[in-house]
Write an enzyme that holds these catalytic residues in place. Structure first.
Site, PDB file in Angstrom:
ATOM      1  N   ARG A   2      -4.695  -9.411  -0.793  1.00  0.00           N
ATOM      2  CA  ARG A   2      -3.276  -9.770  -0.765  1.00  0.00           C
ATOM      3  C   ARG A   2      -3.236 -10.918   0.114  1.00  0.00           C
ATOM      4  NH1 ARG A   2       1.980  -6.141  -0.423  1.00  0.00           N
ATOM      5  NH2 ARG A   2       0.929  -5.423   1.597  1.00  0.00           N
ATOM      6  N   ARG A  61      -2.397   4.161   5.109  1.00  0.00           N
ATOM      7  CA  ARG A  61      -1.388   3.993   4.452  1.00  0.00           C
ATOM      8  C   ARG A  61      -1.185   4.560   3.100  1.00  0.00           C
ATOM      9  NH1 ARG A  61      -1.138  -2.430   4.103  1.00  0.00           N
ATOM     10  NH2 ARG A  61       0.641  -2.040   3.111  1.00  0.00           N
ATOM     11  N   LYS A  95       6.289  -3.585  -5.024  1.00  0.00           N
ATOM     12  CA  LYS A  95       7.944  -3.594  -4.812  1.00  0.00           C
ATOM     13  C   LYS A  95       8.371  -4.861  -4.143  1.00  0.00           C
ATOM     14  CE  LYS A  95       7.048  -0.157  -1.682  1.00  0.00           C
ATOM     15  NZ  LYS A  95       5.747  -0.012  -1.752  1.00  0.00           N
ATOM     16  N   ARG A 108      11.031   6.162   3.040  1.00  0.00           N
ATOM     17  CA  ARG A 108       9.643   6.792   2.827  1.00  0.00           C
ATOM     18  C   ARG A 108       9.248   8.088   3.281  1.00  0.00           C
ATOM     19  NH1 ARG A 108       7.731   0.979   3.536  1.00  0.00           N
ATOM     20  NH2 ARG A 108       5.643   0.918   2.958  1.00  0.00           N
ATOM     21  N   ARG A 155      -2.243 -10.213   5.824  1.00  0.00           N
ATOM     22  CA  ARG A 155      -1.335  -9.189   6.683  1.00  0.00           C
ATOM     23  C   ARG A 155      -2.467  -8.184   7.574  1.00  0.00           C
ATOM     24  NH1 ARG A 155       3.485  -6.101   3.640  1.00  0.00           N
ATOM     25  NH2 ARG A 155       2.644  -4.316   4.491  1.00  0.00           N
TER      26      ARG A 155
HETATM   27  P1  AMP Z   1       5.441  -2.476   3.959  1.00  0.00           P
HETATM   28  O1  AMP Z   1       5.883  -3.965   3.956  1.00  0.00           O
HETATM   29  O2  AMP Z   1       6.651  -1.864   3.269  1.00  0.00           O
HETATM   30  O3  AMP Z   1       4.061  -2.258   3.059  1.00  0.00           O
HETATM   31  O4  AMP Z   1       5.456  -1.913   5.337  1.00  0.00           O
HETATM   32  C1  AMP Z   1       4.739  -2.107   6.430  1.00  0.00           C
HETATM   33  C2  AMP Z   1       4.867  -1.122   7.315  1.00  0.00           C
HETATM   34  O5  AMP Z   1       5.867  -0.960   8.000  1.00  0.00           O
HETATM   35  C3  AMP Z   1       4.323   0.242   6.933  1.00  0.00           C
HETATM   36  O6  AMP Z   1       2.919   0.806   6.712  1.00  0.00           O
HETATM   37  C4  AMP Z   1       4.970   1.283   8.022  1.00  0.00           C
HETATM   38  O7  AMP Z   1       4.227   1.098   9.068  1.00  0.00           O
HETATM   39  C5  AMP Z   1       6.099   0.330   8.427  1.00  0.00           C
HETATM   40  N1  AMP Z   1       7.504   0.765   7.632  1.00  0.00           N
HETATM   41  C6  AMP Z   1       8.036   0.027   6.655  1.00  0.00           C
HETATM   42  N2  AMP Z   1       8.911   0.772   6.003  1.00  0.00           N
HETATM   43  C7  AMP Z   1       9.022   1.861   6.736  1.00  0.00           C
HETATM   44  C8  AMP Z   1       9.857   3.080   6.600  1.00  0.00           C
HETATM   45  N3  AMP Z   1      10.979   3.184   5.659  1.00  0.00           N
HETATM   46  N4  AMP Z   1       9.522   4.029   7.337  1.00  0.00           N
HETATM   47  C9  AMP Z   1       8.497   4.087   8.313  1.00  0.00           C
HETATM   48  N5  AMP Z   1       7.924   2.800   8.381  1.00  0.00           N
HETATM   49  C10 AMP Z   1       8.047   1.903   7.737  1.00  0.00           C
END
Ligand code: AMP
Length: 204
Positions: A119, A161, A13, A85, A150
């Site tokens: 990653r 996740r 994404k 999400r 990360r």
């Molecule tokens: P990402 O960078 O999109 O992989 O997001 C990393 C982490 O941020 C996720 O595993 C969640 O803990 C939190 N997070 C990101 N977007 C959301 C969302 N829309 N709702 C809830 N938690 C989020």
């Protein structure tokens, strides 16, 4: 134009969002990036979000929706990356943004663990790469900066996740199918190939 990018963690994404924003001039709103910035800046939200993120769990809907509403208030054309999400978040979006298209990056789950644990992200320019492409070099191939893993890209957290994705986020596929907005794209290919399909969808 308001677009949502759906997909499991590791589906690409973030990579596609950067390309879409550059070509179509839409504001890129990544809730993951916004939350990480809050953690870096030691804000109250960042302190609350950190424990959820480190555990591979979702940050509570109310916090994330408020964050997005604030970020989106000043922009007309927007690409949501990693948001919504949950069904609750999707219902909230229905109340404050008229979404035109939802692009679902579909990918075989067996590819995701390796993509995520391998990653690496550049500390300086935020470029994303994979250890298998580094040929032993530890530096960013775009700017020479320091690469980092990360905090949530370790095996245990990735498992959580992916599990949460299946339970809480995958139902959004049907939610947007019912709204007639969903476009499925095979994301298990080279990122340029995936982007060509996205361009076809957005150029229509
Ligand atoms: P990402 O960078 O999109 O992989 O997001 C990393 C982490 O941020 C996720 O595993 C969640 O803990 C939190 N997070 C990101 N977007 C959301 C969302 N829309 N709702 C809830 N938690 C989020």
């Amino acid at each position: 134009m308001k677009i949502i990018l759906l997909g499991a963690p590791g589906a690409g994404k973030g990579t596609q969002a950067v390309k879409i924003a550059a070509k179509y001039g839409v504001a890129h709103i990544s809730t993951g990036d916004l939350l990480r910035k809050n953690i870096k800046d030691c804000t109250e939200l960042g302190k609350k979000a950190k424990e959820f993120m480190d555990g591979g769990r979702l940050v509570p809907d109310g916090l994330v929706v408020a964050l997005v509403k604030d970020a989106v208030s000043a922009v007309e054309n927007v690409l949501f990356d990693g948001f919504p999400r949950t069904i609750e978040q999707a219902r909230a979006v229905d109340g404050f943004a008229a979404v035109d298209k939802v692009i679902n990056l579909r990918i075989d789950e067996s590819l995701l663990m390796n993509r995520l644990t391998g990653r690496r992200v550049c500390n300086d320019c935020a470029a994303v790469t994979h250890v298998s492409l580094l040929n032993g070099a530890g530096k960013c191939q775009v700017c020479g900066g320091v690469l980092q893993q990360r905090a949530d890209d370790n095996e245990v957290t990735v498992k959580s996740r992916l599990d949460i994705y299946c339970k809480q986020t995958a139902p959004l596929i049907e939610y947007y199918e019912k709204q007639g907005k969903l476009i499925d794209i095979d994301a298990g290919r080279e990122s340029d190939e995936v982007f060509k399909d996205i361009e076809r969808v957005l150029d229509k």
